[in-house]
Design a protein around this motif. Structure first.
Motif, PDB file in Angstrom:
ATOM      1  N   TYR A 103      93.093  -8.846  -4.581  1.00 35.79           N
ATOM      2  CA  TYR A 103      93.084  -8.354  -5.999  1.00 35.79           C
ATOM      3  C   TYR A 103      93.062  -7.121  -5.885  1.00 35.79           C
ATOM      4  O   TYR A 103      92.113  -6.690  -4.931  1.00 35.79           O
ATOM      5  N   ILE A 126      92.872  -3.366  -8.975  1.00 30.85           N
ATOM      6  CA  ILE A 126      92.487  -2.542  -9.801  1.00 30.85           C
ATOM      7  C   ILE A 126      92.669  -1.370  -9.690  1.00 30.85           C
ATOM      8  O   ILE A 126      92.870  -1.113  -9.204  1.00 30.85           O
ATOM      9  N   TYR A 134      91.388   1.839 -11.903  1.00 31.00           N
ATOM     10  CA  TYR A 134      90.200   2.863 -12.062  1.00 31.00           C
ATOM     11  C   TYR A 134      90.432   3.593 -13.176  1.00 31.00           C
ATOM     12  O   TYR A 134      91.418   4.859 -12.414  1.00 31.00           O
ATOM     13  N   PRO A 169      84.128   6.122 -13.007  1.00 32.95           N
ATOM     14  CA  PRO A 169      85.368   5.169 -12.713  1.00 32.95           C
ATOM     15  C   PRO A 169      84.666   3.670 -13.803  1.00 32.95           C
ATOM     16  O   PRO A 169      84.724   3.668 -14.018  1.00 32.95           O
ATOM     17  N   PHE A 201      92.420   5.510  -9.889  1.00 29.93           N
ATOM     18  CA  PHE A 201      92.528   5.387  -8.469  1.00 29.93           C
ATOM     19  C   PHE A 201      92.612   4.075  -8.621  1.00 29.93           C
ATOM     20  O   PHE A 201      92.577   2.606  -9.724  1.00 29.93           O
ATOM     21  N   ASN A 254      91.246  -6.079  -3.415  1.00 38.07           N
ATOM     22  CA  ASN A 254      90.024  -6.329  -2.788  1.00 38.07           C
ATOM     23  C   ASN A 254      89.966  -6.676  -1.400  1.00 38.07           C
ATOM     24  O   ASN A 254      91.075  -7.793  -1.782  1.00 38.07           O
ATOM     25  N   GLY A 299      84.508 -10.633   1.990  1.00 39.65           N
ATOM     26  CA  GLY A 299      83.374  -9.638   1.460  1.00 39.65           C
ATOM     27  C   GLY A 299      83.529  -8.726   1.036  1.00 39.65           C
ATOM     28  O   GLY A 299      82.165  -7.946   0.171  1.00 39.65           O
ATOM     29  N   GLY A 300      84.101  -9.185   0.168  1.00 37.45           N
ATOM     30  CA  GLY A 300      84.346  -8.252  -1.244  1.00 37.45           C
ATOM     31  C   GLY A 300      84.668  -6.976  -1.521  1.00 37.45           C
ATOM     32  O   GLY A 300      83.746  -6.691  -2.374  1.00 37.45           O
ATOM     33  N   LYS A 301      84.613  -6.667  -0.898  1.00 34.77           N
ATOM     34  CA  LYS A 301      84.989  -4.749  -0.257  1.00 34.77           C
ATOM     35  C   LYS A 301      85.566  -4.303  -1.186  1.00 34.77           C
ATOM     36  O   LYS A 301      86.896  -4.672  -0.455  1.00 34.77           O
ATOM     37  N   LEU A 302      85.959  -3.529  -2.293  1.00 32.71           N
ATOM     38  CA  LEU A 302      87.006  -2.634  -2.640  1.00 32.71           C
ATOM     39  C   LEU A 302      87.626  -1.498  -2.196  1.00 32.71           C
ATOM     40  O   LEU A 302      86.200  -0.625  -1.779  1.00 32.71           O
ATOM     41  N   GLN A 303      88.375  -0.979  -1.445  1.00 28.80           N
ATOM     42  CA  GLN A 303      88.599  -0.118  -1.232  1.00 28.80           C
ATOM     43  C   GLN A 303      89.308   0.961  -2.036  1.00 28.80           C
ATOM     44  O   GLN A 303      90.738  -0.090  -1.862  1.00 28.80           O
ATOM     45  N   PHE A 304      89.300   2.279  -1.895  1.00 33.80           N
ATOM     46  CA  PHE A 304      89.797   2.590  -3.222  1.00 33.80           C
ATOM     47  C   PHE A 304      90.953   3.881  -2.573  1.00 33.80           C
ATOM     48  O   PHE A 304      90.619   4.157  -1.025  1.00 33.80           O
ATOM     49  N   ALA A 342      93.403   7.670  -2.666  1.00 36.55           N
ATOM     50  CA  ALA A 342      92.612   8.524  -3.253  1.00 36.55           C
ATOM     51  C   ALA A 342      92.849   9.111  -4.162  1.00 36.55           C
ATOM     52  O   ALA A 342      92.675  10.293  -4.365  1.00 36.55           O
TER      53      ALA A 342
END
Lengths: 112, 115
Positions: free
Chosen positions: A32, A34, A36, A44, A89, A93, A97-102, A104
């Motif tokens: 997933y 996204i 922002y 954001p 940005f 996903n 763990g559902g962690k969003l990695q953004f 730079a």
């Protein structure tokens, strides 16, 4: 105008032109994505998202393209307006763990 | 109505002090996060809580301690503040259920300046 994300952190685009912001993501298992938008002094804000089973999604004046083969995401803004000036940005996903990695971020500056 | 709110918006303090930042969300979400944004705008996740349980704890000094009294609140306490802690801290929330699960809603940020 077009940016390549990490290599060109600032994108200058003339009002009325189309903008393309690029993002290379890291995890081939990400399911997933996204985009922002962060205006100066604010948090954001969600623009558009896309799931990994799609390669294109359109919103109002924005289109996100996903190329899983090369782990690349892009955001296209049609008819860029002064209000589009912000930092953009991409975020991926990480499953399980559902962690969003953004990424730079890319600064978009709209000139009259 | 503010969906995710943080207090204070600005925090200026001396090195060595202890400070807290509060976050509240009224979206009914079950997951909350703290992020740190540095001067180059890089956003890094610090912690995540789901239903008051810690689920993500990135490599963050143990001077940082999150506390979630209930699903709608996630506070961040920082002990012995250092110059390098100066940044903008964002709280966010999301729901693990629904069409757009994992979309995170961000608060307005708290700009912390350590002198």
């Amino acid at each position: 105008g077009e940016s390549v994300g990490l290599h060109l952190p600032t994108l200058s685009v003339q009002e009325g032109d189309n903008s393309i912001i690029n993002c290379a993501y890291s995890n081939s298992a990400s399911d997933y994505f996204i985009w922002y938008k962060q205006e100066s002094g604010k948090g954001p804000q969600f623009i558009i998202d896309i799931r990994s089973n799609m390669d294109k999604r359109q919103g109002q004046r924005v289109t996100v393209l996903l190329n899983k083969t090369v782990k690349h995401l892009s955001l296209q803004i049609a008819a860029t307006q002064p209000g589009d000036s912000a930092v953009y940005f991409c975020a991926e996903n990480y499953p399980n763990g559902g962690k969003l990695q953004f990424g730079a971020g890319t600064q978009v500056v709209v000139t009259p | 109505d503010t969906a995710v709110s943080q207090t204070p918006k600005y925090l200026v303090t001396q090195m060595g002090n202890d400070k807290s930042i509060k976050c509240e969300q009224n979206l009914g979400h079950d997951t909350m996060y703290w992020y740190k944004q540095d001067s180059k705008k890089f956003l890094k996740i610090m912690f995540s809580y789901n239903n008051k349980e810690l689920i993500i704890n990135e490599t963050v000094p143990n001077r940082f301690s999150p506390k979630s009294p209930d699903k709608a609140h996630l506070n961040l306490h920082i002990n012995s503040l250092e110059l390098g802690d100066s940044a903008v801290y964002f709280c966010a929330s999301s729901s693990t259920a629904g069409f757009r699960s994992n979309e995170q809603f961000f608060g307005p940020g708290t700009r912390l300046t350590v002198l």
